[in-house]
Design a protein around this motif. Structure first.
Motif, PDB file in Angstrom:
ATOM      1  N   TYR A 160       0.865  -1.322   0.133  1.00  0.00           N
ATOM      2  CA  TYR A 160      -0.005   0.040   0.045  1.00  0.00           C
ATOM      3  C   TYR A 160       0.856   1.340  -0.184  1.00  0.00           C
ATOM      4  O   TYR A 160       0.284   2.182  -0.188  1.00  0.00           O
ATOM      5  CB  TYR A 160      -0.805   0.040   1.085  1.00  0.00           C
ATOM      6  CG  TYR A 160      -2.145  -1.149   1.067  1.00  0.00           C
ATOM      7  CD1 TYR A 160      -3.083  -1.122   0.303  1.00  0.00           C
ATOM      8  CD2 TYR A 160      -1.820  -2.297   1.849  1.00  0.00           C
ATOM      9  CE1 TYR A 160      -4.024  -2.137   0.064  1.00  0.00           C
ATOM     10  CE2 TYR A 160      -2.864  -3.207   1.861  1.00  0.00           C
ATOM     11  CZ  TYR A 160      -3.752  -3.004   0.916  1.00  0.00           C
ATOM     12  OH  TYR A 160      -4.765  -4.122   0.667  1.00  0.00           O
ATOM     13  N   LEU A 161       2.285   1.160   0.399  1.00  0.00           N
ATOM     14  CA  LEU A 161       2.676   2.386   0.425  1.00  0.00           C
ATOM     15  C   LEU A 161       4.237   2.259  -0.507  1.00  0.00           C
ATOM     16  O   LEU A 161       5.260   2.454   0.083  1.00  0.00           O
ATOM     17  CB  LEU A 161       3.403   2.562   1.823  1.00  0.00           C
ATOM     18  CG  LEU A 161       2.087   3.040   2.813  1.00  0.00           C
ATOM     19  CD1 LEU A 161       2.467   2.908   4.104  1.00  0.00           C
ATOM     20  CD2 LEU A 161       1.551   4.366   2.372  1.00  0.00           C
ATOM     21  N   PRO A 162       4.058   1.839  -1.571  1.00  0.00           N
ATOM     22  CA  PRO A 162       5.461   1.443  -2.381  1.00  0.00           C
ATOM     23  C   PRO A 162       6.331   2.662  -2.708  1.00  0.00           C
ATOM     24  O   PRO A 162       7.541   2.466  -2.755  1.00  0.00           O
ATOM     25  CB  PRO A 162       4.984   0.974  -3.677  1.00  0.00           C
ATOM     26  CG  PRO A 162       3.371   1.458  -3.750  1.00  0.00           C
ATOM     27  CD  PRO A 162       2.868   1.532  -2.202  1.00  0.00           C
ATOM     28  N   GLN A 163       5.645   3.888  -2.582  1.00  0.00           N
ATOM     29  CA  GLN A 163       6.496   5.123  -2.733  1.00  0.00           C
ATOM     30  C   GLN A 163       7.403   5.268  -1.643  1.00  0.00           C
ATOM     31  O   GLN A 163       8.395   6.063  -1.826  1.00  0.00           O
ATOM     32  CB  GLN A 163       5.678   6.176  -2.954  1.00  0.00           C
ATOM     33  CG  GLN A 163       4.863   6.787  -1.862  1.00  0.00           C
ATOM     34  CD  GLN A 163       3.486   5.805  -1.812  1.00  0.00           C
ATOM     35  OE1 GLN A 163       3.319   5.002  -2.259  1.00  0.00           O
ATOM     36  NE2 GLN A 163       2.361   6.439  -1.036  1.00  0.00           N
ATOM     37  N   TRP A 164       7.120   4.596  -0.422  1.00  0.00           N
ATOM     38  CA  TRP A 164       8.183   4.949   0.801  1.00  0.00           C
ATOM     39  C   TRP A 164       9.365   3.979   0.529  1.00  0.00           C
ATOM     40  O   TRP A 164      10.311   4.536   1.332  1.00  0.00           O
ATOM     41  CB  TRP A 164       7.338   4.689   1.841  1.00  0.00           C
ATOM     42  CG  TRP A 164       6.439   5.619   2.347  1.00  0.00           C
ATOM     43  CD1 TRP A 164       5.590   6.515   1.691  1.00  0.00           C
ATOM     44  CD2 TRP A 164       5.519   5.532   3.699  1.00  0.00           C
ATOM     45  NE1 TRP A 164       4.880   7.262   2.327  1.00  0.00           N
ATOM     46  CE2 TRP A 164       4.905   6.586   3.554  1.00  0.00           C
ATOM     47  CE3 TRP A 164       5.586   4.893   4.948  1.00  0.00           C
ATOM     48  CZ2 TRP A 164       3.850   7.078   4.669  1.00  0.00           C
ATOM     49  CZ3 TRP A 164       5.019   5.296   6.038  1.00  0.00           C
ATOM     50  CH2 TRP A 164       4.186   6.362   5.857  1.00  0.00           C
ATOM     51  N   SER A 165       9.354   2.903  -0.260  1.00  0.00           N
ATOM     52  CA  SER A 165      10.259   2.137  -0.459  1.00  0.00           C
ATOM     53  C   SER A 165      10.849   2.300  -1.752  1.00  0.00           C
ATOM     54  O   SER A 165      11.779   1.237  -2.347  1.00  0.00           O
ATOM     55  CB  SER A 165      10.284   0.512   0.133  1.00  0.00           C
ATOM     56  OG  SER A 165       9.071   0.211  -0.572  1.00  0.00           O
ATOM     57  N   ASP A 166      10.568   3.277  -2.586  1.00  0.00           N
ATOM     58  CA  ASP A 166      11.287   3.268  -4.058  1.00  0.00           C
ATOM     59  C   ASP A 166      12.539   3.665  -4.009  1.00  0.00           C
ATOM     60  O   ASP A 166      12.987   4.654  -3.722  1.00  0.00           O
ATOM     61  CB  ASP A 166      10.259   4.331  -4.672  1.00  0.00           C
ATOM     62  CG  ASP A 166      10.779   4.502  -6.129  1.00  0.00           C
ATOM     63  OD1 ASP A 166      11.622   3.527  -6.847  1.00  0.00           O
ATOM     64  OD2 ASP A 166      10.110   5.478  -6.685  1.00  0.00           O
ATOM     65  N   CYS A 167      13.546   2.587  -4.636  1.00  0.00           N
ATOM     66  CA  CYS A 167      14.934   3.116  -4.574  1.00  0.00           C
ATOM     67  C   CYS A 167      15.215   3.315  -6.274  1.00  0.00           C
ATOM     68  O   CYS A 167      16.448   3.145  -6.376  1.00  0.00           O
ATOM     69  CB  CYS A 167      15.629   1.885  -3.946  1.00  0.00           C
ATOM     70  SG  CYS A 167      15.796   1.839  -2.261  1.00  0.00           S
ATOM     71  N   SER A 168      14.540   3.537  -6.834  1.00  0.00           N
ATOM     72  CA  SER A 168      14.622   3.626  -8.278  1.00  0.00           C
ATOM     73  C   SER A 168      15.774   4.785  -8.510  1.00  0.00           C
ATOM     74  O   SER A 168      16.314   4.890  -9.800  1.00  0.00           O
ATOM     75  CB  SER A 168      13.283   3.530  -9.337  1.00  0.00           C
ATOM     76  OG  SER A 168      12.698   4.553  -8.832  1.00  0.00           O
ATOM     77  N   MET A 169      15.490   5.663  -7.736  1.00  0.00           N
ATOM     78  CA  MET A 169      16.524   6.851  -8.101  1.00  0.00           C
ATOM     79  C   MET A 169      17.841   6.900  -7.759  1.00  0.00           C
ATOM     80  O   MET A 169      18.711   7.445  -8.046  1.00  0.00           O
ATOM     81  CB  MET A 169      15.743   8.297  -7.077  1.00  0.00           C
ATOM     82  CG  MET A 169      16.248   8.219  -5.836  1.00  0.00           C
ATOM     83  SD  MET A 169      15.686   6.771  -4.702  1.00  0.00           S
ATOM     84  CE  MET A 169      13.975   7.428  -4.451  1.00  0.00           C
ATOM     85  N   LEU A 170      18.239   5.559  -7.134  1.00  0.00           N
ATOM     86  CA  LEU A 170      19.578   5.273  -6.842  1.00  0.00           C
ATOM     87  C   LEU A 170      20.395   4.643  -7.721  1.00  0.00           C
ATOM     88  O   LEU A 170      19.865   3.865  -8.365  1.00  0.00           O
ATOM     89  CB  LEU A 170      19.669   4.559  -5.603  1.00  0.00           C
ATOM     90  CG  LEU A 170      19.086   5.006  -4.337  1.00  0.00           C
ATOM     91  CD1 LEU A 170      19.104   3.721  -3.309  1.00  0.00           C
ATOM     92  CD2 LEU A 170      19.747   6.158  -3.773  1.00  0.00           C
ATOM     93  N   GLN A 171      21.420   4.877  -8.251  1.00  0.00           N
ATOM     94  CA  GLN A 171      22.341   4.443  -9.278  1.00  0.00           C
ATOM     95  C   GLN A 171      22.269   2.836  -9.140  1.00  0.00           C
ATOM     96  O   GLN A 171      22.928   2.427  -8.027  1.00  0.00           O
ATOM     97  CB  GLN A 171      23.798   5.095  -9.455  1.00  0.00           C
ATOM     98  CG  GLN A 171      24.348   4.488 -10.679  1.00  0.00           C
ATOM     99  CD  GLN A 171      25.835   5.265 -10.740  1.00  0.00           C
ATOM    100  OE1 GLN A 171      26.309   6.298  -9.718  1.00  0.00           O
ATOM    101  NE2 GLN A 171      26.662   5.082 -11.410  1.00  0.00           N
ATOM    102  N   GLY A 172      22.034   2.226 -10.216  1.00  0.00           N
ATOM    103  CA  GLY A 172      22.333   0.951 -10.195  1.00  0.00           C
ATOM    104  C   GLY A 172      20.971   0.218  -9.530  1.00  0.00           C
ATOM    105  O   GLY A 172      21.290  -1.112  -9.371  1.00  0.00           O
ATOM    106  N   LYS A 173      20.157   0.703  -9.076  1.00  0.00           N
ATOM    107  CA  LYS A 173      19.050   0.090  -8.473  1.00  0.00           C
ATOM    108  C   LYS A 173      17.413   0.301  -9.382  1.00  0.00           C
ATOM    109  O   LYS A 173      17.643   1.407  -9.795  1.00  0.00           O
ATOM    110  CB  LYS A 173      18.725   0.771  -7.084  1.00  0.00           C
ATOM    111  CG  LYS A 173      19.856   0.458  -6.095  1.00  0.00           C
ATOM    112  CD  LYS A 173      19.892  -0.979  -5.850  1.00  0.00           C
ATOM    113  CE  LYS A 173      21.183  -1.106  -5.097  1.00  0.00           C
ATOM    114  NZ  LYS A 173      21.568  -2.397  -5.022  1.00  0.00           N
ATOM    115  N   ASN A 174      16.629  -0.435  -9.090  1.00  0.00           N
ATOM    116  CA  ASN A 174      15.473  -0.349  -9.696  1.00  0.00           C
ATOM    117  C   ASN A 174      14.334  -0.960  -8.753  1.00  0.00           C
ATOM    118  O   ASN A 174      14.809  -2.029  -8.046  1.00  0.00           O
ATOM    119  CB  ASN A 174      15.445  -0.823 -10.962  1.00  0.00           C
ATOM    120  CG  ASN A 174      15.778  -2.093 -11.172  1.00  0.00           C
ATOM    121  OD1 ASN A 174      15.706  -2.893 -10.292  1.00  0.00           O
ATOM    122  ND2 ASN A 174      15.842  -2.672 -12.452  1.00  0.00           N
ATOM    123  N   GLY A 175      13.145  -0.382  -8.448  1.00  0.00           N
ATOM    124  CA  GLY A 175      12.306  -1.148  -7.844  1.00  0.00           C
ATOM    125  C   GLY A 175      12.328  -0.582  -6.260  1.00  0.00           C
ATOM    126  O   GLY A 175      12.874   0.186  -5.652  1.00  0.00           O
TER     127      GLY A 175
END
Length: 97
Positions: free
Chosen positions: A6-21
């Motif tokens: 329900y809160l996926p935006q709180w754990s979004d690491c897609s902005m980190l280099q080499g990460k997605n999801g």
């Protein structure tokens, strides 16, 4: 699990280099769903010091003392929780509160 759903935006690491999801999927993440107050006291007070790897960073969510006065007093009154925090940090550890 609810946070992931329900809160996926709180754990979004897609902005980190080499990460997605989700940050939950990062192999460096250790997730504990426990009472943090008891967790620190159990691992970083008395003769238990050194049994758990120290932290580089500890981030505490500041509480409003007017809302939960009894709980806030227990956190910041100089008792076992507060004394466990410096012992839980590495030599160059940082506490953000």
């Amino acid at each position: 699990q609810l946070s992931r759903e329900y809160l996926p935006q709180w754990s979004d690491c897609s902005m980190l280099q080499g990460k997605n999801g989700s940050c939950f999927e990062d192999p460096r993440v250790e997730l504990y769903c426990e009472d943090a107050f008891a967790w620190f006291i159990d691992r970083f007070s008395g003769d238990k010091i050194g049994t758990t790897e120290p932290f580089d960073v500890i981030i505490m969510d500041a509480l409003d003392p007017q809302i939960q006065k009894g709980f806030v007093d227990a956190l910041y009154d100089g008792g076992p929780f507060l004394h466990s925090l410096p012992k839980a940090m590495g030599n160059y550890g940082v506490l953000i509160a």
